[in-house]
Design a protein around this motif. Sequence first.
Motif, PDB file in Angstrom:
ATOM      1  N   CYS A  27       0.832  -1.200   0.000  1.00  0.00           N
ATOM      2  CA  CYS A  27       0.000   0.000   0.000  1.00  0.00           C
ATOM      3  C   CYS A  27       0.870   1.255   0.000  1.00  0.00           C
ATOM      4  O   CYS A  27       2.084   1.186   0.178  1.00  0.00           O
ATOM      5  N   VAL A  28       0.227   2.406  -0.181  1.00  0.00           N
ATOM      6  CA  VAL A  28       0.962   3.668  -0.234  1.00  0.00           C
ATOM      7  C   VAL A  28       1.614   4.011   1.100  1.00  0.00           C
ATOM      8  O   VAL A  28       2.658   4.660   1.125  1.00  0.00           O
ATOM      9  N   PHE A  29       1.034   3.568   2.213  1.00  0.00           N
ATOM     10  CA  PHE A  29       1.640   3.850   3.515  1.00  0.00           C
ATOM     11  C   PHE A  29       2.971   3.117   3.670  1.00  0.00           C
ATOM     12  O   PHE A  29       3.925   3.656   4.224  1.00  0.00           O
ATOM     13  N   CYS A  30       3.037   1.897   3.171  1.00  0.00           N
ATOM     14  CA  CYS A  30       4.288   1.138   3.254  1.00  0.00           C
ATOM     15  C   CYS A  30       5.370   1.744   2.358  1.00  0.00           C
ATOM     16  O   CYS A  30       6.555   1.637   2.654  1.00  0.00           O
ATOM     17  N   SER A  31       4.971   2.397   1.285  1.00  0.00           N
ATOM     18  CA  SER A  31       5.938   2.984   0.353  1.00  0.00           C
ATOM     19  C   SER A  31       6.358   4.408   0.699  1.00  0.00           C
ATOM     20  O   SER A  31       7.522   4.763   0.525  1.00  0.00           O
ATOM     21  N   TYR A  32       5.434   5.233   1.180  1.00  0.00           N
ATOM     22  CA  TYR A  32       5.709   6.669   1.285  1.00  0.00           C
ATOM     23  C   TYR A  32       5.510   7.278   2.669  1.00  0.00           C
ATOM     24  O   TYR A  32       5.710   8.471   2.839  1.00  0.00           O
ATOM     25  N   ALA A  33       5.123   6.490   3.652  1.00  0.00           N
ATOM     26  CA  ALA A  33       4.819   7.061   4.969  1.00  0.00           C
ATOM     27  C   ALA A  33       5.865   6.672   6.013  1.00  0.00           C
ATOM     28  O   ALA A  33       6.647   5.748   5.806  1.00  0.00           O
ATOM     29  N   ASP A  34       5.822   7.368   7.124  1.00  0.00           N
ATOM     30  CA  ASP A  34       6.787   7.109   8.191  1.00  0.00           C
ATOM     31  C   ASP A  34       6.417   5.888   9.033  1.00  0.00           C
ATOM     32  O   ASP A  34       7.278   5.334   9.715  1.00  0.00           O
ATOM     33  N   ILE A  35       5.164   5.452   8.977  1.00  0.00           N
ATOM     34  CA  ILE A  35       4.716   4.269   9.710  1.00  0.00           C
ATOM     35  C   ILE A  35       3.966   3.380   8.719  1.00  0.00           C
ATOM     36  O   ILE A  35       3.068   3.848   8.019  1.00  0.00           O
ATOM     37  N   PRO A  36       4.320   2.096   8.623  1.00  0.00           N
ATOM     38  CA  PRO A  36       3.635   1.214   7.676  1.00  0.00           C
ATOM     39  C   PRO A  36       2.203   0.913   8.112  1.00  0.00           C
ATOM     40  O   PRO A  36       1.813   1.198   9.245  1.00  0.00           O
ATOM     41  N   CYS A  37       1.438   0.314   7.226  1.00  0.00           N
ATOM     42  CA  CYS A  37       0.030   0.021   7.487  1.00  0.00           C
ATOM     43  C   CYS A  37      -0.150  -0.931   8.674  1.00  0.00           C
ATOM     44  O   CYS A  37       0.775  -1.668   9.031  1.00  0.00           O
ATOM     45  N   PRO A  38      -1.332  -0.910   9.312  1.00  0.00           N
ATOM     46  CA  PRO A  38      -1.569  -1.737  10.497  1.00  0.00           C
ATOM     47  C   PRO A  38      -1.268  -3.232  10.320  1.00  0.00           C
ATOM     48  O   PRO A  38      -0.635  -3.819  11.205  1.00  0.00           O
ATOM     49  N   PRO A  39      -1.661  -3.895   9.221  1.00  0.00           N
ATOM     50  CA  PRO A  39      -1.324  -5.315   9.106  1.00  0.00           C
ATOM     51  C   PRO A  39       0.184  -5.586   9.093  1.00  0.00           C
ATOM     52  O   PRO A  39       0.644  -6.576   9.666  1.00  0.00           O
ATOM     53  N   ILE A  40       0.964  -4.719   8.482  1.00  0.00           N
ATOM     54  CA  ILE A  40       2.415  -4.887   8.461  1.00  0.00           C
ATOM     55  C   ILE A  40       2.984  -4.627   9.858  1.00  0.00           C
ATOM     56  O   ILE A  40       3.866  -5.352  10.322  1.00  0.00           O
ATOM     57  N   GLN A  41       2.474  -3.628  10.568  1.00  0.00           N
ATOM     58  CA  GLN A  41       2.913  -3.379  11.946  1.00  0.00           C
ATOM     59  C   GLN A  41       2.667  -4.615  12.810  1.00  0.00           C
ATOM     60  O   GLN A  41       3.535  -5.024  13.577  1.00  0.00           O
ATOM     61  N   GLU A  42       1.476  -5.196  12.680  1.00  0.00           N
ATOM     62  CA  GLU A  42       1.123  -6.368  13.475  1.00  0.00           C
ATOM     63  C   GLU A  42       1.992  -7.570  13.121  1.00  0.00           C
ATOM     64  O   GLU A  42       2.416  -8.316  13.997  1.00  0.00           O
ATOM     65  N   ALA A  43       2.286  -7.749  11.836  1.00  0.00           N
ATOM     66  CA  ALA A  43       3.140  -8.857  11.411  1.00  0.00           C
ATOM     67  C   ALA A  43       4.546  -8.686  11.980  1.00  0.00           C
ATOM     68  O   ALA A  43       5.167  -9.653  12.423  1.00  0.00           O
ATOM     69  N   ARG A  44       5.056  -7.463  12.007  1.00  0.00           N
ATOM     70  CA  ARG A  44       6.394  -7.191  12.552  1.00  0.00           C
ATOM     71  C   ARG A  44       6.444  -7.419  14.060  1.00  0.00           C
ATOM     72  O   ARG A  44       7.480  -7.759  14.608  1.00  0.00           O
ATOM     73  N   ASN A  45       5.304  -7.215  14.731  1.00  0.00           N
ATOM     74  CA  ASN A  45       5.238  -7.408  16.181  1.00  0.00           C
ATOM     75  C   ASN A  45       4.912  -8.851  16.554  1.00  0.00           C
ATOM     76  O   ASN A  45       4.792  -9.169  17.728  1.00  0.00           O
ATOM     77  N   GLY A  46       4.726  -9.704  15.543  1.00  0.00           N
ATOM     78  CA  GLY A  46       4.415 -11.098  15.811  1.00  0.00           C
ATOM     79  C   GLY A  46       2.955 -11.335  16.126  1.00  0.00           C
ATOM     80  O   GLY A  46       2.571 -12.435  16.518  1.00  0.00           O
ATOM     81  N   ASP A  47       2.099 -10.317  15.951  1.00  0.00           N
ATOM     82  CA  ASP A  47       0.670 -10.462  16.247  1.00  0.00           C
ATOM     83  C   ASP A  47      -0.097 -11.141  15.129  1.00  0.00           C
ATOM     84  O   ASP A  47      -1.198 -11.614  15.315  1.00  0.00           O
ATOM     85  N   SER A  48       0.487 -11.171  13.924  1.00  0.00           N
ATOM     86  CA  SER A  48      -0.200 -11.769  12.782  1.00  0.00           C
ATOM     87  C   SER A  48       0.845 -12.390  11.864  1.00  0.00           C
ATOM     88  O   SER A  48       1.863 -11.778  11.581  1.00  0.00           O
ATOM     89  N   ALA A  49       0.587 -13.570  11.395  1.00  0.00           N
ATOM     90  CA  ALA A  49       1.522 -14.245  10.486  1.00  0.00           C
ATOM     91  C   ALA A  49       1.196 -13.961   9.033  1.00  0.00           C
ATOM     92  O   ALA A  49       1.958 -14.270   8.150  1.00  0.00           O
ATOM     93  N   ASP A  50       0.048 -13.357   8.773  1.00  0.00           N
ATOM     94  CA  ASP A  50      -0.423 -13.184   7.408  1.00  0.00           C
ATOM     95  C   ASP A  50       0.173 -11.984   6.686  1.00  0.00           C
ATOM     96  O   ASP A  50       0.371 -12.013   5.497  1.00  0.00           O
TER      97      ASP A  50
END
Length: 76
Positions: free
Chosen positions: A47-70
Amino acid sequence: MAELQSTITCPQCGGTTTETMPTDACQFFYACKHCQAVLRPLAGDCCVFCSYADIPCPPIQEARNGDSADGCCSPS
């Protein structure tokens, strides 16, 4: 818990805008509030947040924190 505010920086004009990210879908297009350029994700980003923003989208944040494997936009 994912952070929902993220600041997008336009690669065309350098303008920045803080936006609230959606939690139920990836945002594939974004019209810059300063120059009206239509941004699309870079190759490999969901998404555009992952490409151009200072904080990635919520699903990517959760995956990085181990909250979601998807990760982002994965079918459940």
